[in-house]
Design a protein around this motif. Structure first.
Motif, short mmCIF file in Angstrom:
data_model
loop_
_atom_site.label_atom_id
_atom_site.label_comp_id
_atom_site.label_asym_id
_atom_site.label_seq_id
_atom_site.Cartn_x
_atom_site.Cartn_y
_atom_site.Cartn_z
N GLY A 169 -10.46 -3.82 -19.91
CA GLY A 169 -9.06 -3.66 -20.28
C GLY A 169 -8.64 -2.20 -20.36
O GLY A 169 -7.56 -1.83 -19.91
N ALA A 170 -9.50 -1.36 -20.91
CA ALA A 170 -9.18 0.07 -21.01
C ALA A 170 -9.09 0.71 -19.63
O ALA A 170 -8.20 1.53 -19.38
CB ALA A 170 -10.24 0.78 -21.85
N MET A 171 -9.98 0.33 -18.73
CA MET A 171 -9.94 0.89 -17.39
C MET A 171 -8.65 0.48 -16.68
O MET A 171 -7.98 1.30 -16.04
CB MET A 171 -11.14 0.41 -16.58
CG MET A 171 -11.20 1.02 -15.19
SD MET A 171 -12.43 0.29 -14.15
CE MET A 171 -11.74 -1.33 -13.89
N ASN A 172 -8.27 -0.79 -16.79
CA ASN A 172 -7.05 -1.24 -16.14
C ASN A 172 -5.81 -0.63 -16.76
O ASN A 172 -4.84 -0.35 -16.07
CB ASN A 172 -6.97 -2.76 -16.15
CG ASN A 172 -7.83 -3.35 -15.08
OD1 ASN A 172 -7.85 -2.87 -13.97
ND2 ASN A 172 -8.56 -4.37 -15.42
N TYR A 173 -5.83 -0.42 -18.06
CA TYR A 173 -4.68 0.22 -18.70
C TYR A 173 -4.56 1.67 -18.24
O TYR A 173 -3.45 2.16 -18.00
CB TYR A 173 -4.82 0.15 -20.23
CG TYR A 173 -3.59 0.65 -20.94
CD1 TYR A 173 -2.38 0.00 -20.79
CD2 TYR A 173 -3.65 1.77 -21.75
CE1 TYR A 173 -1.24 0.45 -21.43
CE2 TYR A 173 -2.52 2.24 -22.40
CZ TYR A 173 -1.32 1.57 -22.24
OH TYR A 173 -0.20 2.03 -22.87
N GLY A 174 -5.67 2.34 -18.06
CA GLY A 174 -5.64 3.70 -17.52
C GLY A 174 -5.09 3.73 -16.11
O GLY A 174 -4.31 4.61 -15.75
N LEU A 175 -5.50 2.78 -15.29
CA LEU A 175 -4.95 2.69 -13.93
C LEU A 175 -3.46 2.41 -13.96
O LEU A 175 -2.70 2.94 -13.16
CB LEU A 175 -5.67 1.61 -13.13
CG LEU A 175 -7.08 1.94 -12.67
CD1 LEU A 175 -7.73 0.70 -12.07
CD2 LEU A 175 -7.05 3.05 -11.65
#
Length: 59
Positions: free
Chosen positions: A15-21
């Motif tokens: 989730g954190a990676m996708n939010y960063g993207l």
């Protein structure tokens, strides 16, 4: 309990990676990358289940 912790950490990281993207590139790129990663996860899970079932049949 250990598996639950590992799964929770993996989900939080995903989730954190996708939010960063999403913040850097926008919604479309975040959804494309999330879909690709979830597809890879599903393929890996299916492969692991197949191997597990084959090993139970051989024993």
């Amino acid at each position: 309990m250990r598996n639950f912790l590992i799964d929770s950490l993996g989900l939080a990281g995903f989730g954190a990676m996708n939010y960063g993207l999403y913040l850097k590139f926008g919604l479309a790129d975040a959804l494309i990358s999330a879909g690709g990663l979830l597809l890879l996860l599903a393929l890996a899970g299916a492969r692991a289940a197949k191997r597990r079932n084959e090993s139970k049949g051989a024993a």
